[in-house]
Design a protein around this motif. Structure first.
Motif, PDB file in Angstrom:
ATOM      1  N   TYR A 106       0.852  -1.204   0.000  1.00 12.24           N
ATOM      2  CA  TYR A 106       0.000   0.000   0.000  1.00 12.24           C
ATOM      3  C   TYR A 106       0.885   1.251   0.000  1.00 12.24           C
ATOM      4  N   ARG A 107       1.926   1.193   0.822  1.00 16.67           N
ATOM      5  CA  ARG A 107       2.832   2.352   0.892  1.00 16.67           C
ATOM      6  C   ARG A 107       3.453   2.633  -0.472  1.00 16.67           C
ATOM      7  N   LYS A 108       3.890   1.564  -1.122  1.00 14.50           N
ATOM      8  CA  LYS A 108       4.540   1.722  -2.432  1.00 14.50           C
ATOM      9  C   LYS A 108       3.533   2.264  -3.465  1.00 14.50           C
ATOM     10  N   MET A 109       2.331   1.714  -3.409  1.00 18.66           N
ATOM     11  CA  MET A 109       1.273   2.153  -4.330  1.00 18.66           C
ATOM     12  C   MET A 109       1.056   3.672  -4.217  1.00 18.66           C
ATOM     13  N   THR A 110       0.982   4.169  -2.984  1.00 16.03           N
ATOM     14  CA  THR A 110       0.711   5.594  -2.782  1.00 16.03           C
ATOM     15  C   THR A 110       1.942   6.435  -3.129  1.00 16.03           C
ATOM     16  N   THR A 111       3.119   5.929  -2.814  1.00 16.12           N
ATOM     17  CA  THR A 111       4.343   6.674  -3.169  1.00 16.12           C
ATOM     18  C   THR A 111       4.503   6.740  -4.689  1.00 16.12           C
ATOM     19  N   ASP A 112       4.177   5.634  -5.367  1.00 10.97           N
ATOM     20  CA  ASP A 112       4.296   5.622  -6.838  1.00 10.97           C
ATOM     21  C   ASP A 112       3.345   6.643  -7.470  1.00 10.97           C
ATOM     22  N   ILE A 113       2.150   6.781  -6.919  1.00 13.07           N
ATOM     23  CA  ILE A 113       1.199   7.772  -7.473  1.00 13.07           C
ATOM     24  C   ILE A 113       1.748   9.186  -7.273  1.00 13.07           C
ATOM     25  N   ILE A 114       2.341   9.428  -6.099  1.00  8.87           N
ATOM     26  CA  ILE A 114       2.926  10.751  -5.838  1.00  8.87           C
ATOM     27  C   ILE A 114       4.006  11.053  -6.882  1.00  8.87           C
ATOM     28  N   ALA A 115       4.880  10.073  -7.105  1.00  8.40           N
ATOM     29  CA  ALA A 115       5.968  10.281  -8.079  1.00  8.40           C
ATOM     30  C   ALA A 115       5.391  10.529  -9.469  1.00  8.40           C
ATOM     31  N   HIS A 116       4.325   9.807  -9.798  1.00 10.10           N
ATOM     32  CA  HIS A 116       3.691   9.994 -11.107  1.00 10.10           C
ATOM     33  C   HIS A 116       3.136  11.420 -11.235  1.00 10.10           C
ATOM     34  N   ILE A 117       2.429  11.867 -10.206  1.00  9.65           N
ATOM     35  CA  ILE A 117       1.848  13.224 -10.271  1.00  9.65           C
ATOM     36  C   ILE A 117       2.977  14.252 -10.378  1.00  9.65           C
ATOM     37  N   TYR A 118       4.032  14.029  -9.606  1.00 12.51           N
ATOM     38  CA  TYR A 118       5.153  14.984  -9.630  1.00 12.51           C
ATOM     39  C   TYR A 118       5.800  15.039 -11.019  1.00 12.51           C
ATOM     40  N   ARG A 119       5.951  13.863 -11.619  1.00 13.54           N
ATOM     41  CA  ARG A 119       6.559  13.839 -12.966  1.00 13.54           C
ATOM     42  C   ARG A 119       5.668  14.581 -13.970  1.00 13.54           C
ATOM     43  N   GLN A 120       4.357  14.433 -13.814  1.00 13.74           N
ATOM     44  CA  GLN A 120       3.433  15.061 -14.772  1.00 13.74           C
ATOM     45  C   GLN A 120       3.282  16.566 -14.542  1.00 13.74           C
ATOM     46  N   ALA A 121       3.236  16.944 -13.259  1.00 12.11           N
ATOM     47  CA  ALA A 121       2.843  18.339 -12.966  1.00 12.11           C
ATOM     48  C   ALA A 121       3.968  19.179 -12.381  1.00 12.11           C
ATOM     49  N   GLY A 122       5.029  18.529 -11.913  1.00 20.50           N
ATOM     50  CA  GLY A 122       6.147  19.278 -11.320  1.00 20.50           C
ATOM     51  C   GLY A 122       5.674  20.227 -10.243  1.00 20.50           C
ATOM     52  N   ASP A 123       6.146  21.472 -10.326  1.00 18.11           N
ATOM     53  CA  ASP A 123       5.824  22.474  -9.306  1.00 18.11           C
ATOM     54  C   ASP A 123       4.433  23.069  -9.453  1.00 18.11           C
ATOM     55  N   LYS A 124       3.734  22.685 -10.508  1.00 17.92           N
ATOM     56  CA  LYS A 124       2.433  23.350 -10.769  1.00 17.92           C
ATOM     57  C   LYS A 124       1.360  22.881  -9.800  1.00 17.92           C
TER      58      LYS A 124
END
Ligand code: FMN
Length: 367
Positions: free
Chosen positions: A280-298
């Motif tokens: 579960y932890r990995k699943m949620t961390t992976d989503i965070i990384a995905h959002i960060y890659r897509q949106a960066g600082d925005k």
């Protein structure tokens, strides 16, 4: 001492009863400045930990450190000051509903291991009027207050924008930010609100309600970890197009394989799993990384899901989260958890010669 002595005793109680006891103890500690100060005796070094290097901003709001109590721990806003004295920078109160709702029949919160929970509370809430009354005493308190907006279960989906807007209208004065919670697994059909068109309607209604009252508060969307990345991209698109401050990732999971690790009876049980489960932890961390890659600082990302120690906190910050939320770990780790994590982050920053928490945000999002 908590894990050796206190937790085994508490494990004999119904999990929700324990939770209520803990919350009400903090609530009663708020009776006087002296009793509130005594709360700090229950932190790791018996004094609230604070360090300017931990300061962070989400949606333009400054938080003294990155740790926020996640939605669900203090649904009615009864223990905000007590939680602040335990070392948290703020509390996301709620989810708050328009009118009172008892939630599902008990028992509905189960600790399936010392650090992992499955719950199907089903949005128990005393309703927005009671929450407003409770929050009135924190007006000049340094704790940041987020309001998680939920929806009564009998509200028709076409009426969902209005039902969300009512909460924003009532609580704008008390809130530092709003979170639109369209990701709880325990209200039938609620997660369908994560569909693009419906999310947009709700966001507009919430923003208009704030504006009518002359307020402008940052709005976040809280998502489920079980979304496909395509659906997450839709939400990112909505967030970017409609001036959403950020994404809270994420709510508890309904993944049957993860639930079944705690016994086959949980596989198809209702409810969402949260807390210190490695998958579960990995699943949620992976989503965070995905959002960060897509949106960066925005977009500002608030990381939630299994944060329980310094390592799990840093993992989410380095994936892209500027702030973190904890719920299950307050039970699993006890009252020392915020102080230990904040202190650990500062030690890590000193070791790595980093002066500002922001420098760590997203550094591992591509790995
Ligand atoms: C008992 C309980 C009640 C919760 N209630 C809510 C809620 O009302 N609204 C919401 O957005 N999330 C709710 N959550 C989800 C948490 O805010 C959080 O997203 C999830 O528990 C993952 O964080 P954790 O691993 O630190 O517990 C609840 C979680 C738990 C365990």
């Amino acid at each position: 001492m908590y894990k050796e002595i206190v937790r085994p005793i508490l494990n004999k109680f119904d999990s929700e009863t324990f939770h209520e006891l803990a919350r009400e103890s903090l609530h009663f500690a708020e009776l006087s400045p002296l009793t509130l100060k005594l709360v700090e005796l229950f932190t790791d070094k018996h004094k609230r930990f604070t360090d300017p290097r931990l300061r962070t901003h989400i949606g333009g709001v400054e938080f003294e450190n990155p740790l926020i109590v996640g939605a669900g721990w203090d649904k009615a806003g009864r223990a905000v000051a007590g939680l602040w004295h335990l070392g948290f920078a703020g509390v996301e109160v709620g989810s708050v509903l328009e009118y009172p709702q008892p939630g599902n029949p008990k028992p509905r919160l189960h600790m399936v291991s010392n650090g992992t929970a499955i719950n199907w509370l089903g949005f128990n809430s005393p309703g927005v009027d009671v929450v407003k009354h409770n929050l009135s005493k924190y007006k000049s308190h340094p704790a940041r207050i987020g309001i998680s907006i939920g929806m009564n279960k009998d509200v028709a989906h076409d009426d969902s924008p209005r039902a969300h807007a009512v909460i924003a209208e009532e609580l704008s004065e008390d809130a530092d930010y709003f979170a639109i919670n369209i990701s709880s697994p325990n209200t039938p059909g609620l997660r369908k609100l994560q569909e693009k068109g419906r999310t947009i309607d709700i966001v507009h209604a919430v923003k208009e309600a704030m504006e009518r009252g002359g307020f402008s508060r940052p709005v976040f969307i809280k998502i489920a970890p079980d979304l496909t990345y395509e659906a997450v991209d839709d939400i990112i698109g909505v967030a970017l197009e409609h001036s959403i401050a950020g994404i809270i990732a994420s709510n508890s999971t309904i993944n049957t394989g993860i639930k079944a690790k705690y016994g086959d009876k949980w596989r198809n049980s209702q409810g969402g799993l949260s807390g210190d489960d490695v998958d579960y932890r990995k699943m949620t961390t992976d989503i965070i990384a995905h959002i960060y890659r897509q949106a960066g600082d925005k977009l500002d990302i608030v990381g939630v899901g299994g944060v329980h120690d310094t390592e799990s906190a840093l993992e989410k910050i380095m994936a892209g989260a500027k702030a973190l939320q904890l719920v299950t770990a307050i039970r699993g780790e006890g009252s020392t958890v915020a102080g230990k994590i904040n202190r650990g982050i500062v030690e890590f920053m000193e070791k790595e010669k980093v002066d500002n928490l922001n420098e760590l945000v997203g550094v591992s999002s591509n790995s």
